[in-house]
Design an enzyme around this catalytic site. Sequence first.
Site, PDB file in Angstrom:
ATOM      1  N   HIS A   1       5.923  -8.102  13.079  1.00 30.61           N
ATOM      2  CA  HIS A   1       4.664  -7.364  13.216  1.00 30.61           C
ATOM      3  C   HIS A   1       3.593  -7.994  12.333  1.00 30.61           C
ATOM      4  O   HIS A   1       3.839  -8.272  11.162  1.00 30.61           O
ATOM      5  CB  HIS A   1       4.857  -5.897  12.796  1.00 30.61           C
ATOM      6  CG  HIS A   1       5.571  -5.077  13.825  1.00 30.61           C
ATOM      7  ND1 HIS A   1       5.627  -3.713  13.775  1.00 30.61           N
ATOM      8  CD2 HIS A   1       6.274  -5.432  14.934  1.00 30.61           C
ATOM      9  CE1 HIS A   1       6.311  -3.241  14.803  1.00 30.61           C
ATOM     10  NE2 HIS A   1       6.728  -4.276  15.519  1.00 30.61           N
TER      11      HIS A   1
ATOM     12  N   TYR B   1       0.856   4.942  10.599  1.00 26.50           N
ATOM     13  CA  TYR B   1       0.936   5.930   9.511  1.00 26.50           C
ATOM     14  C   TYR B   1      -0.218   6.910   9.740  1.00 26.50           C
ATOM     15  O   TYR B   1      -1.366   6.498   9.842  1.00 26.50           O
ATOM     16  CB  TYR B   1       0.746   5.252   8.153  1.00 26.50           C
ATOM     17  CG  TYR B   1       1.911   4.403   7.691  1.00 26.50           C
ATOM     18  CD1 TYR B   1       2.069   3.087   8.141  1.00 26.50           C
ATOM     19  CD2 TYR B   1       2.853   4.909   6.798  1.00 26.50           C
ATOM     20  CE1 TYR B   1       3.138   2.311   7.709  1.00 26.50           C
ATOM     21  CE2 TYR B   1       3.920   4.131   6.364  1.00 26.50           C
ATOM     22  CZ  TYR B   1       4.059   2.842   6.822  1.00 26.50           C
ATOM     23  OH  TYR B   1       5.118   2.076   6.392  1.00 26.50           O
TER      24      TYR B   1
ATOM     25  N   PRO C   1       9.659   6.608   0.768  1.00 26.28           N
ATOM     26  CA  PRO C   1       9.732   5.582   1.828  1.00 26.28           C
ATOM     27  C   PRO C   1       8.366   5.217   2.424  1.00 26.28           C
ATOM     28  O   PRO C   1       8.276   4.313   3.243  1.00 26.28           O
ATOM     29  CB  PRO C   1      10.646   6.208   2.882  1.00 26.28           C
ATOM     30  CG  PRO C   1      10.708   7.641   2.562  1.00 26.28           C
ATOM     31  CD  PRO C   1      10.400   7.802   1.124  1.00 26.28           C
TER      32      PRO C   1
ATOM     33  N   LYS D   1       9.714   0.297   0.802  1.00 26.25           N
ATOM     34  CA  LYS D   1      10.081  -0.604  -0.285  1.00 26.25           C
ATOM     35  C   LYS D   1      11.541  -0.522  -0.729  1.00 26.25           C
ATOM     36  O   LYS D   1      12.061  -1.465  -1.325  1.00 26.25           O
ATOM     37  CB  LYS D   1       9.192  -0.306  -1.514  1.00 26.25           C
ATOM     38  CG  LYS D   1       7.747  -0.696  -1.310  1.00 26.25           C
ATOM     39  CD  LYS D   1       7.611  -2.190  -1.134  1.00 26.25           C
ATOM     40  CE  LYS D   1       6.313  -2.574  -0.473  1.00 26.25           C
ATOM     41  NZ  LYS D   1       6.445  -3.719   0.405  1.00 26.25           N
TER      42      LYS D   1
ATOM     43  N   TYR E   1       2.132  -4.359   0.951  1.00 22.01           N
ATOM     44  CA  TYR E   1       3.014  -3.897   2.022  1.00 22.01           C
ATOM     45  C   TYR E   1       3.983  -5.014   2.453  1.00 22.01           C
ATOM     46  O   TYR E   1       5.175  -4.786   2.623  1.00 22.01           O
ATOM     47  CB  TYR E   1       2.194  -3.420   3.234  1.00 22.01           C
ATOM     48  CG  TYR E   1       3.008  -2.605   4.216  1.00 22.01           C
ATOM     49  CD1 TYR E   1       3.826  -3.239   5.157  1.00 22.01           C
ATOM     50  CD2 TYR E   1       3.011  -1.221   4.190  1.00 22.01           C
ATOM     51  CE1 TYR E   1       4.608  -2.507   6.030  1.00 22.01           C
ATOM     52  CE2 TYR E   1       3.783  -0.480   5.077  1.00 22.01           C
ATOM     53  CZ  TYR E   1       4.586  -1.140   5.991  1.00 22.01           C
ATOM     54  OH  TYR E   1       5.371  -0.413   6.874  1.00 22.01           O
TER      55      TYR E   1
END
Length: 389
Positions: free
Chosen positions: A72, A200, A292, A296, A384
Site C-alpha cells: 500500500h 482510519y 494498535p 506498531k 507510520y
Amino acid sequence: MRTQVAIVGSGPAGLLLGHLLHRAGIANIILERHTAEHVLGRIRAGVLEQGTVEVLDRIGVSARLHDEGLVHDGVEISVQGERHRIDFRSLIGKTITVYGQTELTRDLMDARAALGLPAVYEAEVVSVRGHDSGRPVVEYRRDGKLHELECDFVAGCDGYHGVSRRTVPAARLKVYERAYPFGWLGLLADVPPVADELIYANSERGFALCSMRSRTRSRYYIQCALDERVEAWSDDRFWDELRRRLGEDVAGRIVTGASLEKSIAPLRSFVAEPLRHGRLFLAGDAAHIVPPTGAKGLNLAASDVYYLAEALEAWYRTRAESELDRYSERALRRVWGAVRFSWWMTAQLHRFPDEPEFASRIQRAELDYLFRSRAAQEALAENYVGLPY
Ligand code: FAS
Ligand code: PHB
C-alpha cells in the site's frame, strides 16, 4: 537439556529471534505454552513496516509475503466522513505491506520446522532463575512434569501476560503506563475490503478502522466502551454501527457477511524498562504494549529482536558485554518513538468520553493542520511506515 539461548514464546518475537540467532550460528530452543494451532488462531496485527519486510527478506522468509501481501502506498483518514489520503510513496518514497500476523507467524514456524530447529509446544515456562548469576535455568511444565533448560541467555518473548517480566523484581523495573478509556471491537469476515487502502475514521460516534487481510478478507474495528461484551454485538449490529461512523460514500459500498472472528481488545500504552536483567532480555509485548492505532506492536517486536540478535551475536564472537549492555537503550529509543506515535494517532482519532470540549477542539485543530501541511503529512508518513532501525 541445554542450549545457548532459551526463547520463551513462539509469537512473532520469539520465532523471528530464533531464526536470526540460527543464521548467526547460535543454538536456541523455543518454549511455547500453547499448541502451534492455538498461536496461529489468534487474530492480531495486519500491517508490516518496510523495515520488518526488509528483515524478513534478509533471512529468506518473505516469499509468500511478496506473493500474497498487499503493498500500500498510503492510508486514508476520514473525519466526519470527509476523506483525506496520506500518500506515503509521494511524501517519503516508502510503503507498507498488509499481511496478517497469523500468516507471518505461520511462515516463521514453517521456516523453523524446515530447518529442523527445536520448538517445544505445550511447554509452559513456570520460572526463570540464575539469570543474575550468569547461569540461567528455565523451568517449564509439559505433560504434567517439570523440566529444566540450562542456557547462556534467556529471551523473554512471552508477551504482556508472560512470566519473563514478572521474574524481574518490581524494584528493578520502571513501568510507564496509560490505559485508554475505550477498547476496539474487531471483526474478521470473508468479504472484499471496502477500499484499496486502510481507512482510519474519526466520527462523532467514535473511531472506526477499515482494514483487510487480502482482496477477499476484511478486518474492521470500531471503538467501544470498556464494559462492552462481544456477546452483545451481533454481526448486523456491528455492520450498522460501522456504517454510521463512515461517510455515506464508503458506508454505501461496504460488503457485509458472517464474522469469522469477533473480539474486544483493551487499549493501553505500556513500557517496562530496562530490557536487560543479567542474562534475561525482554523483547516485544513482554516489554511494551502500544494501542494498535499506529500498527506498531508487531513491528516493534521485529526491531527489538533484530537488535537483540545483533547483541548476542557480538557476545558470542567477542565475549564483550558492551553490545548486550547497549540493547535496552537501543531498542527503547525506537520503542518510545512508536509509543509516542501510537499515542498521538489514538488521541487524534478516538472519542474520549470524559474529555472536555477543549480536547476535542484541539483534536480538530490537529487534524485540520495535518490535512493542510505537507510537513505534518511527511511526519505522519515517516512514523507510520516505520522509523529507521
Ligand atoms: P505475543 O503475545 O504474540 O507472543 C507471546 C507468546 O508467548 C504467545 O504465543 C504466548 O502463548 C507465549 N507465552 C506466554 N507466556 C508463556 C509462558 N509462561 N511459557 C511459554 N510461552 C508463553 N499489533 C499491531 O501492530 N496491529 C494490530 O492490529 C494488533 N492487534 C492486536 C490485537 C490483540 C487482541 C492483541 C492482544 C495484540 C494486538 N497487536 C497488534 C499487538 C500484537 O500483534 C503484538 O504486538 C505481537 O503479537 C507481539 O508479538 P510477541 O512479542 O511475540 O508477543
Ligand atoms: C489490522 O489490519 O488488524 C490493523 C491495521 C492497522 C492498524 C491496526 C490493526 O492500525
